[in-house]
Design a protein around this motif. Structure first.
Motif, PDB file in Angstrom:
ATOM      1  N   VAL A  22       0.830  -1.207   0.000  1.00 55.85           N
ATOM      2  CA  VAL A  22       0.000   0.000   0.000  1.00 55.85           C
ATOM      3  C   VAL A  22       0.867   1.260   0.000  1.00 55.85           C
ATOM      4  O   VAL A  22       1.816   1.369   0.784  1.00 55.85           O
ATOM      5  N   LYS A  23       0.543   2.178  -0.885  1.00 54.96           N
ATOM      6  CA  LYS A  23       1.136   3.515  -0.888  1.00 54.96           C
ATOM      7  C   LYS A  23       0.126   4.440  -0.222  1.00 54.96           C
ATOM      8  O   LYS A  23      -0.963   4.678  -0.754  1.00 54.96           O
ATOM      9  N   GLY A  36       1.868   7.652   6.217  1.00 55.52           N
ATOM     10  CA  GLY A  36       1.552   8.104   4.872  1.00 55.52           C
ATOM     11  C   GLY A  36       2.428   9.255   4.423  1.00 55.52           C
ATOM     12  O   GLY A  36       3.138   9.882   5.208  1.00 55.52           O
ATOM     13  N   GLU A  37       2.350   9.528   3.137  1.00 54.11           N
ATOM     14  CA  GLU A  37       3.129  10.598   2.518  1.00 54.11           C
ATOM     15  C   GLU A  37       2.250  11.830   2.359  1.00 54.11           C
ATOM     16  O   GLU A  37       1.149  11.751   1.836  1.00 54.11           O
ATOM     17  N   LEU A 179      -3.683   4.374  -1.430  1.00 49.93           N
ATOM     18  CA  LEU A 179      -4.725   4.697  -0.448  1.00 49.93           C
ATOM     19  C   LEU A 179      -4.630   6.173  -0.089  1.00 49.93           C
ATOM     20  O   LEU A 179      -3.646   6.625   0.493  1.00 49.93           O
ATOM     21  N   PHE A 180      -5.639   6.941  -0.460  1.00 47.30           N
ATOM     22  CA  PHE A 180      -5.681   8.378  -0.183  1.00 47.30           C
ATOM     23  C   PHE A 180      -6.584   8.590   1.031  1.00 47.30           C
ATOM     24  O   PHE A 180      -7.807   8.478   0.930  1.00 47.30           O
ATOM     25  N   ASP A 181      -5.994   8.895   2.170  1.00 47.89           N
ATOM     26  CA  ASP A 181      -6.742   9.056   3.417  1.00 47.89           C
ATOM     27  C   ASP A 181      -7.216  10.503   3.551  1.00 47.89           C
ATOM     28  O   ASP A 181      -6.435  11.403   3.830  1.00 47.89           O
ATOM     29  N   LEU A 182      -8.517  10.716   3.339  1.00 48.20           N
ATOM     30  CA  LEU A 182      -9.115  12.046   3.456  1.00 48.20           C
ATOM     31  C   LEU A 182     -10.040  12.131   4.666  1.00 48.20           C
ATOM     32  O   LEU A 182     -10.819  13.074   4.791  1.00 48.20           O
ATOM     33  N   SER A 183      -9.955  11.149   5.559  1.00 54.00           N
ATOM     34  CA  SER A 183     -10.943  11.040   6.633  1.00 54.00           C
ATOM     35  C   SER A 183     -10.947  12.252   7.561  1.00 54.00           C
ATOM     36  O   SER A 183     -11.995  12.615   8.102  1.00 54.00           O
ATOM     37  N   SER A 184      -9.803  12.899   7.757  1.00 57.11           N
ATOM     38  CA  SER A 184      -9.779  14.055   8.658  1.00 57.11           C
ATOM     39  C   SER A 184     -10.370  15.295   8.008  1.00 57.11           C
ATOM     40  O   SER A 184     -10.522  16.327   8.660  1.00 57.11           O
TER      41      SER A 184
END
Length: 215
Positions: A22-23, A36-37, A179-184
């Protein structure tokens, strides 16, 4: 990942399995032990003219989709960018008739057409806002149009959004799940959930560049 549901996507589901490669991407600056980056967009003034203008127009349109900027507003924004950032002479109207004028960059840009340093994104948008009245009045735009452009520039002046690079070919790697984490950036509201402005802009730009990279 809009809700933080995939935090363990790279973990094996049972003994003997291999986890996914996973990136992980995170919008804005990393905080604490976030995995994450960090991903941000380039300041428009660092891009070629056509790409810069496309990015700036996309950003102001996405920031206020329910109240689109008028054609006059788009023209003013283009002239503001060309005059202040690109240093192109603009044709306006004065009491003495039509005239041509150039606009120097804002003082805290240090005589450059693109500010530098950690505070460059803030200086860039505040500089455009600072020059907006002068350029708008010289070109004969109404107070309403000038105000509409100002509101959109204020909407996209977000420190978590600018000051990086979004190179899809470096981010989306063969053999990896991206995986683009936009949860915040998914605030809960009375009427449901929706993207914050930074998340809307950067995710739309990410998808746009992803499609271009595949062409």
């Amino acid at each position: 990942d809009l809700h933080g549901e995939y935090s363990e996507i790279d973990q094996p589901k049972k003994a003997g399995d291999e986890g996914l490669k996973v990136k992980r991407l995170i919008l804005g600056d990393k905080h604490g032990d976030e995995l994450g980056e960090s991903v941000k967009l380039e300041l428009p003034c660092l891009l070629p003219s056509d790409e810069a203008i496309d990015l700036l127009l996309d950003a102001v349109r996405i920031a206020d989709e329910t109240n689109p900027l008028s054609g006059q507003g788009v023209d003013l924004l283009l002239n503001l960018y060309k005059g202040v950032v690109e240093g192109k002479p603009l044709k306006g109207k004065t009491n003495k008739g039509r005239t041509t004028r150039t606009f120097p960059p804002p003082k805290d840009w240090n005589n450059s057409r693109c500010p530098s340093g950690e505070s460059a994104p803030q200086k860039f948008f505040e500089g455009l806002i600072e020059m907006l009245d002068e350029v708008g009045e010289f070109l004969g735009y109404t107070d309403q149009t000038i105000g509409a452009v100002r509101r959109r520039l204020e909407l996209i002046n977000k420190p978590e959004l600018w000051g990086g690079s979004l190179d899809v070919k470096e981010i989306v790697l063969p053999g990896y799940v991206t995986l683009f984490d936009l949860s915040s950036y998914m605030p809960k509201t009375i009427t449901g959930e929706g993207f914050d402005v930074p998340a809307k802009i950067i995710f739309a730009e990410f998808l746009k560049r992803l499609v271009k990279a595949k062409q």
